[in-house]
Design an enzyme around this catalytic site. Structure first.
Site, PDB file in Angstrom:
ATOM      1  CD  GLU A  55      31.379  44.260   9.418  1.00  0.00           C
ATOM      2  OE1 GLU A  55      30.311  44.557   9.553  1.00  0.00           O
ATOM      3  OE2 GLU A  55      31.681  43.085   8.863  1.00  0.00           O
ATOM      4  CB  SER A 314      76.477  38.199  55.873  1.00  0.00           C
ATOM      5  OG  SER A 314      76.413  37.471  57.195  1.00  0.00           O
TER       6      SER A 314
END
Length: 603
Positions: A55, A314
């Site tokens: 690029e 419980s």
């Protein structure tokens, strides 16, 4: 900068990774894009070199605009009468992606101005990172990371040279070079660039030869969607990249186990389950399932059952007995009378509506008797218990909470599966509590002591026995039962079935029930939640019996009277061994049988 500020606020997809850094779950950005944030540590040499060479070769040498490239492009465009090459530097491309404008002469001038501005405010590496995060890949996919995860199913730092090169050519023609549709053309373009890399010796010859031979295995995959409930929970932190503690394989297996199990439960009108799996050493949560099926809209699949406040049944009993042991009031063989009691109007009953007379603490806990548990809470006091629970993050329970009474030990309060898993994690760690961790931290978590090591060991011994009434009736793999300590719980009205278990390595919490809160006569922790707990332990740690808890130094054995659980007198006939805490446990002598002097005429 002040008059004409840079539009550099980029919104990213929230991305949750697993404990090895792979994407586990991702969310769209507010503008409906897949734009995952690439961190600078994830930028490989391959990626950096390939993009800069292709690029903008002079990226590190120009101030944002490359005058030579502009001159060359102008000359070519005039002599050939058409646009043949652009002059955009990487910085100019970033400026254009941050502020898209029509490609006119004026637009180009604005782009150059923005590029100079960017270079003024950001370092070259920051600009390059912005490029990697914004570059378009067709459809709603932007940035190298999203493209890597969606097209190749892997993280960007695992990409090969061939894959990096393929990704570098898409942005020039994102609408015509579509991964999965134009793969042959992408391979041609890729190889053309690889040969250019070879000509300019950008990469070693052997790397390029291998890359040219590599097939292109790319198409648009689904974005990973594992652990959806946890991902939503973590997303609230507002962070972009969240590094979770989840183990991907274990999460996947647990999700399948839970969804299969829930499918069978639906026949009994029980429609959901939630599971949390925690590593005992680090307290990291390795698997987190909030419901039977996240996508199920009929039964509230998106509700997070692991965070929902429910009644614990419980499951708090071990803590109450444990605090009684630490106060020196109880030992495993101590006797509690299971007889009708009334605490200013509150008369607890056992599950089977029967009373068992004098029973040991271990019998009461194994059989999950209610009356002895309420008596134990009355002995230890409500405040110590609520204080410990509050300290362990049970945010619905405070020592000053109104409405909490002795029914707390039978489930008269609100807890979540996350909290209960943390509580049992403390038992697994010799009584030291630390909160469950969902995100990776570099520092180890600090723990707080809740119970003594000796008491945790005594509770573990009781909870790991198999000959107990809450053993699931139809457990099919009893032959391969992993050695674990576990406790079940069923809430009032049979709305919640719980089973929380642990061994040396893991703690697993299971909740089953309906998100609507409706009860079900067949719902119980023992029959519905425990089989799922056992299945999960079988996949987790199939052969974990090798290491189990050894009695700690602060816990010793002594002889006690079988009738009273106290130190035997000369008249006690039945003697049994019992664990105790030296210096803490009661040293009362049994007075079950006493010597009484009578006169010679026995009057």
């Amino acid at each position: 900068h002040y008059i004409y500020p840079l539009p550099d606020k980029i919104s990213y997809s929230t991305s949750v990774t697993d404990n090895r850094g792979e994407t586990l779950h991702a969310f769209l950005t507010p503008d409906e894009k897949w734009r995952m944030k690439l961190e600078k540590e994830e930028v490989t040499q391959h990626l950096r070199k390939a993009i800069i060479y292709k690029e903008d070769k002079y990226f590190y040498n120009h101030p944002g605009v490359n005058p030579l490239a502009i001159g060359r492009a102008l000359f070519n465009n005039i002599t050939r009468q058409k646009r043949t090459s652009g002059a955009s530097t990487i910085t100019m491309q970033v400026a254009r992606m941050l502020e898209p404008k029509p490609r006119t002469f004026g637009g180009k001038m604005r782009e150059m101005f923005r590029a100079l501005q960017l270079e003024w405010e950001c370092s070259k590496d920051e600009i390059l990172l912005m490029y990697f995060n914004l570059v378009p890949y067709g459809g709603n996919i932007e940035g190298v990371k999203a493209a890597s995860v969606i097209y190749f199913g892997k993280e960007p730092d695992h990409l090969s040279l061939a894959e990096v090169t393929a990704l570098s050519i898409i942005p020039n023609r994102p609408s015509t070079l579509v991964m999965g549709r134009n793969n042959d053309e992408i391979i041609q373009q890729r190889n053309k660039w690889l040969q250019r890399f070879a000509a300019d010796q950008v990469f070693p010859v052997q790397d390029i030869t291998d890359a040219i031979r590599e097939p292109l295995d790319a198409w648009r995959r689904d974005v990973p969607k594992l652990a959806p409930h946890l991902a939503l929970k973590l997303k609230r932190s507002g962070k972009v990249n969240i590094h979770s503690t989840i183990d991907r394989r274990l999460q996947h297996n647990t999700e399948i186990l839970v969804s299969d199990y829930v499918r069978n439960l639906r026949l009994r009108n029980i429609r959901n389950a939630a599971v949390v799996v925690m590593d005992n050493e680090t307290r990291e949560v390795l698997a987190y399932v909030g419901s039977g099926d996240f996508t199920d809209t009929t039964d509230g699949g998106q509700v997070n059952g692991a965070m929902a406040v429910r009644q614990p049944g419980s499951t708090l009993k071990p803590l109450v007995y444990g605090l009684g042991m630490d106060q020196g009031l109880l030992t495993p063989k101590a006797i509690i009378n299971d007889v009708p009691v009334n605490y200013s109007g509150y008369a607890p009953e056992n599950y089977d509506r029967r009373f068992h007379g004098p029973v040991t603490v271990e019998f009461a806990l194994e059989h999950s008797l209610n009356v002895p548990a309420v008596k134990a809470l009355n002995m230890t006091g409500l405040e110590p218990v609520t204080g410990k629970l509050s300290m362990m993050g049970f945010n619905k329970i405070h020592p000053r909470s109104k409405g909490l009474g002795l029914s707390l030990v039978l489930g008269g309060c609100g807890v979540t599966l996350e909290q209960l898993t943390g509580l049992y994690g403390a038992l697994a760690n010799g009584g030291v509590y630390a909160p469950p961790q969902f995100e990776q931290h570099k520092k180890p978590v600090k723990g707080t002591r809740v119970l003594s090591e000796g008491t945790s060991f005594m509770l573990t011994e009781i909870l790991s026995r198999v000959n107990r009434p809450d053993f699931p009736l139809h457990w099919e793999a009893t032959a391969h039962l992993p050695k674990i300590a576990w406790k079940t719980g069923t809430s009032y009205g049979r709305r919640d079935g719980w089973s929380i278990g642990y061994n040396k390595k893991y703690t697993v919490g299971v909740w089953t029930g309906n998100f609507s809160g409706e009860g079900n006569p067949s719902l119980s922790g023992a029959d519905i939640a425990t089989p799922l707990l056992f299945r999960i332990f079988n996949t987790l740690d199939y052969d974990a019996d090798r290491e189990w808890y050894a009695p700690p130094q602060e816990c010793e054995l002594r002889m006690v009277c079988a009738e009273s659980g106290k130190l035997p007198s000369t008249f006690c006939t039945g003697i049994v061994m019992d664990y105790f805490l030296p210096g803490i446990s009661s040293t009362e002598t049994c007075e079950h049988v006493r010597e009484v002097w009578v006169s010679a005429d026995e009057q």
